[in-house]
Design a protein around this motif. Structure first.
Motif, PDB file in Angstrom:
ATOM      1  N   SER A  29       0.821  -1.271  -0.075  1.00 20.93           N
ATOM      2  CA  SER A  29      -0.020   0.100   0.008  1.00 20.93           C
ATOM      3  C   SER A  29       0.937   1.232  -0.083  1.00 20.93           C
ATOM      4  N   ASN A  30       0.332   2.408   0.081  1.00 21.12           N
ATOM      5  CA  ASN A  30       1.009   3.637   0.009  1.00 21.12           C
ATOM      6  C   ASN A  30       0.982   4.411   1.593  1.00 21.12           C
ATOM      7  N   PRO A  31       2.102   4.018   2.284  1.00 22.88           N
ATOM      8  CA  PRO A  31       1.971   4.816   3.584  1.00 22.88           C
ATOM      9  C   PRO A  31       2.476   6.068   3.481  1.00 22.88           C
ATOM     10  N   THR A  32       2.754   6.805   2.213  1.00 24.76           N
ATOM     11  CA  THR A  32       3.028   8.080   2.022  1.00 24.76           C
ATOM     12  C   THR A  32       1.835   8.975   1.853  1.00 24.76           C
ATOM     13  N   ILE A  33       2.011  10.337   1.714  1.00 22.21           N
ATOM     14  CA  ILE A  33       1.056  11.279   1.857  1.00 22.21           C
ATOM     15  C   ILE A  33      -0.097  10.708   0.707  1.00 22.21           C
ATOM     16  N   GLY A  34       0.171  10.629  -0.313  1.00 23.47           N
ATOM     17  CA  GLY A  34      -0.986   9.952  -1.630  1.00 23.47           C
ATOM     18  C   GLY A  34      -1.955   9.175  -1.104  1.00 23.47           C
ATOM     19  N   GLY A  35      -1.506   8.233  -0.160  1.00 22.28           N
ATOM     20  CA  GLY A  35      -2.147   7.144   0.486  1.00 22.28           C
ATOM     21  C   GLY A  35      -3.413   7.591   1.321  1.00 22.28           C
ATOM     22  N   ALA A  36      -3.085   8.787   1.934  1.00 25.30           N
ATOM     23  CA  ALA A  36      -4.158   9.409   2.909  1.00 25.30           C
ATOM     24  C   ALA A  36      -5.450   9.752   2.004  1.00 25.30           C
ATOM     25  N   TYR A  37      -5.119   9.983   0.525  1.00 27.25           N
ATOM     26  CA  TYR A  37      -6.296  10.404  -0.159  1.00 27.25           C
ATOM     27  C   TYR A  37      -7.149   9.266  -0.953  1.00 27.25           C
ATOM     28  N   THR A  38      -6.273   8.258  -1.161  1.00 26.52           N
ATOM     29  CA  THR A  38      -6.985   7.319  -1.663  1.00 26.52           C
ATOM     30  C   THR A  38      -7.751   6.323  -0.927  1.00 26.52           C
ATOM     31  N   GLY A  39      -7.019   6.332   0.379  1.00 24.80           N
ATOM     32  CA  GLY A  39      -7.461   5.555   1.484  1.00 24.80           C
ATOM     33  C   GLY A  39      -8.451   5.790   1.935  1.00 24.80           C
ATOM     34  N   THR A  40      -9.105   7.015   1.782  1.00 29.20           N
ATOM     35  CA  THR A  40     -10.267   7.546   2.499  1.00 29.20           C
ATOM     36  C   THR A  40     -11.229   8.195   1.778  1.00 29.20           C
ATOM     37  N   GLY A  41     -10.848   8.743   0.496  1.00 31.60           N
ATOM     38  CA  GLY A  41     -11.720   9.191  -0.547  1.00 31.60           C
ATOM     39  C   GLY A  41     -12.189  10.590  -0.152  1.00 31.60           C
ATOM     40  N   VAL A  42     -11.418  11.331   0.280  1.00 28.86           N
ATOM     41  CA  VAL A  42     -11.681  12.522   0.684  1.00 28.86           C
ATOM     42  C   VAL A  42     -10.525  13.396   0.541  1.00 28.86           C
ATOM     43  N   PHE A  43     -10.687  14.833   0.089  1.00 28.38           N
ATOM     44  CA  PHE A  43      -9.436  15.746   0.076  1.00 28.38           C
ATOM     45  C   PHE A  43      -9.480  16.632   1.453  1.00 28.38           C
ATOM     46  N   ILE A  44      -8.355  16.508   2.255  1.00 26.10           N
ATOM     47  CA  ILE A  44      -8.238  17.329   3.531  1.00 26.10           C
ATOM     48  C   ILE A  44      -6.783  18.015   3.452  1.00 26.10           C
ATOM     49  N   GLU A  45      -6.704  19.238   3.611  1.00 24.94           N
ATOM     50  CA  GLU A  45      -5.447  20.116   3.636  1.00 24.94           C
ATOM     51  C   GLU A  45      -4.866  19.806   5.057  1.00 24.94           C
ATOM     52  N   PHE A  46      -3.810  19.270   5.038  1.00 28.83           N
ATOM     53  CA  PHE A  46      -2.929  18.795   6.278  1.00 28.83           C
ATOM     54  C   PHE A  46      -2.021  20.349   6.494  1.00 28.83           C
ATOM     55  N   ASP A  47      -2.306  20.863   7.618  1.00 35.26           N
ATOM     56  CA  ASP A  47      -1.471  21.908   7.988  1.00 35.26           C
ATOM     57  C   ASP A  47      -0.378  21.319   8.470  1.00 35.26           C
TER      58      ASP A  47
END
Ligand code: IMP
Length: 417
Positions: free
Chosen positions: A233-251
């Motif tokens: 899988s993608n532990p990197t930041i891209g995985g956060a988007y494909t892994g949840t299906g929603v765009f979030i801005e990470f401060d």
């Protein structure tokens, strides 16, 4: 309030659990977006030790926890983890744990296939890779399938035709439909209340107070790591988007960097110390897998490679972990460059593809030779320790904001270098 993502900058086991635990107190929701029971976050609170594999660490601080669609879940292990937590006084309920209906299930045949085929990579043997293989092959079984057990059984029956061929090919015993289905109806009944149809909208409701907890680390990423010696899988930041299906801005995009390096399983590791240094780091750092108990390979901190993690993940804060493990070192080595065929390479030419061919170039930093595990304030740290931390910060051009000097929650120092 801010949204935060926390990711491993090495090969996993950076000690993310403690940071997630501390940070979860500042956020309302903790989200897992990839991986599965191959992860192992150890959190020590007081004299209690919690080993979490699937459930986000926010469960320990009473937060809402979300398991995203790209997490793979072994239903039996999930229920065991819920039971273990409950025995330690932590109640896991549909109010504090939600699971995406699109998360894939790891079933018995995935585990058996991993046991039969994962040796070359040295996988955790938890069925992770084969579950992702099913997902990509479009034959996976998902959380949503638990509410239609007849349909689920039909899918399993079809999958078993292929699986048993593969098991036979690998000289492993074949599986019957009954073996795979055993216990699933009971497990389904218990898990269904946790399932959420639209986790994206649930996450958005808490925008501004989200903590995303990466499992494994950048160099285990299937795209950006030391392929094929990686997880699936993608532990990197891209995985956060494909892994949840929603765009979030990470401060805050926090990189967790252990003050030395470890890896489990096979694959390149330029700063590995297969000698008394490695032995010392393993003993002092307790470097044995939380999930598998395997001794971890140990070596010096690799700052050259860590630049890549900063780049891939847009890291804007670093938390250095387990610094006390270096307490007894006379001289600490840090990798600041790589040579290929006797020539130093430029970062622009760096790629994990050639990681097995690079020879590390080290800088030597004087050790502090003192026990720092009782230090709680930056000003009480030895000068040599501060030099080491400043070296990391200057090299990576990212602020080092926190350092861990022991396993417990309170053994943490906030930094302003
Ligand atoms: P898998 O994720 O079980 O398929 O294993 C693939 C590779 O990732 C192996 O080298 C594992 O040792 C490694 N790996 C998976 N999960 C972790 C982890 O949480 N920490 C460290 N290494 C891991």
């Amino acid at each position: 309030m801010v949204n935060t993502i926390l990711m491993g900058m090495q090969w996993g086991d950076e000690g993310k659990g403690k940071d997630v635990d501390i940070l979860s107190n500042e956020h309302d929701v903790v989200v897992r977006y990839q991986g599965g029971g191959n992860a192992g976050h150890t959190v020590v609170i007081g004299d209690k030790k919690y080993a979490l594999h699937l459930i986000p660490s926010g469960i320990l601080s009473g937060r809402l926890n979300i398991i995203g669609n790209n997490v793979v879940v072994n239903p039996f292990n999930l229920l065991n983890e819920i039971n273990d937590l409950s025995e330690k006084g932590i109640k896991v309920t549909p109010e504090n744990l939600r699971i995406s209906e699109r998360a894939h299930l790891t079933l018995l045949y995935n585990v058996r296939l991993d046991e039969a085929t994962g040796k070359k990579v040295g996988t955790t043997g938890r069925g992770i890779g084969p579950t992702y293989e099913d997902k990509i092959r479009r034959t996976g079984i998902r959380m949503c399938d638990l509410s239609d057990l007849n349909g689920l059984e039909e899918k399993v029956r079809k999958n078993l035709d292929v699986v048993n061929h593969m098991l036979r090919f690998n000289c492993s015993p074949v599986l019957s439909l009954e073996e795979v289905m055993e216990g699933l109806p009971e497990a389904a009944e218990k898990i269904i209340p946790f399932i959420q149809q639209n986790i994206g909208s649930l996450i958005l409701k808490h925008n501004g107070s989200l903590l995303y907890e990466g499992a494994q680390g950048t160099f285990l990423d299937v795209d950006h790591g030391t392929y094929p010696f990686v997880t699936s899988s993608n532990p990197t930041i891209g995985g956060a988007y494909t892994g949840t299906g929603v765009f979030i801005e990470f401060d805050r995009r926090i990189g967790i960097l252990k003050s030395y390096t470890t890896r489990v399983g096979n694959g390149p590791f330029p700063t590995e110390q297969g000698n008394d240094v490695g032995e010392r780091l393993r003993e002092r750092g307790g470097e044995f897998g939380t999930t598998t108990g395997r001794p971890r390979r140990c070596g010096w901190l690799d700052l050259f490679a860590s630049q890549y993690s900063v780049m891939v993940n847009g890291i804007n804060e670093i938390s250095v972990t387990k610094l006390d493990v270096l307490d007894e070192e006379e001289t600490i080595r840090v990798c600041v460059g790589y040579e290929l065929n006797g020539r130093e390479i430029n970062f622009d030419d760096f790629s994990p593809v050639r990681m097995d061919k690079y020879a590390p170039v080290y800088e030597e930093i004087p050790g502090w030779k003192k026990d720092i595990s009782n230090v709680r304030k930056q000003e009480d740290l030895p000068e040599e320790t501060l030099n080491y931390l400043s070296f990391v910060q200057e090299y990576l051009k990212v602020s080092v904001v926190r350092v861990g000097v022991g396993q417990r929650r309170d053994q943490t120092i906030t930094l302003n270098l």
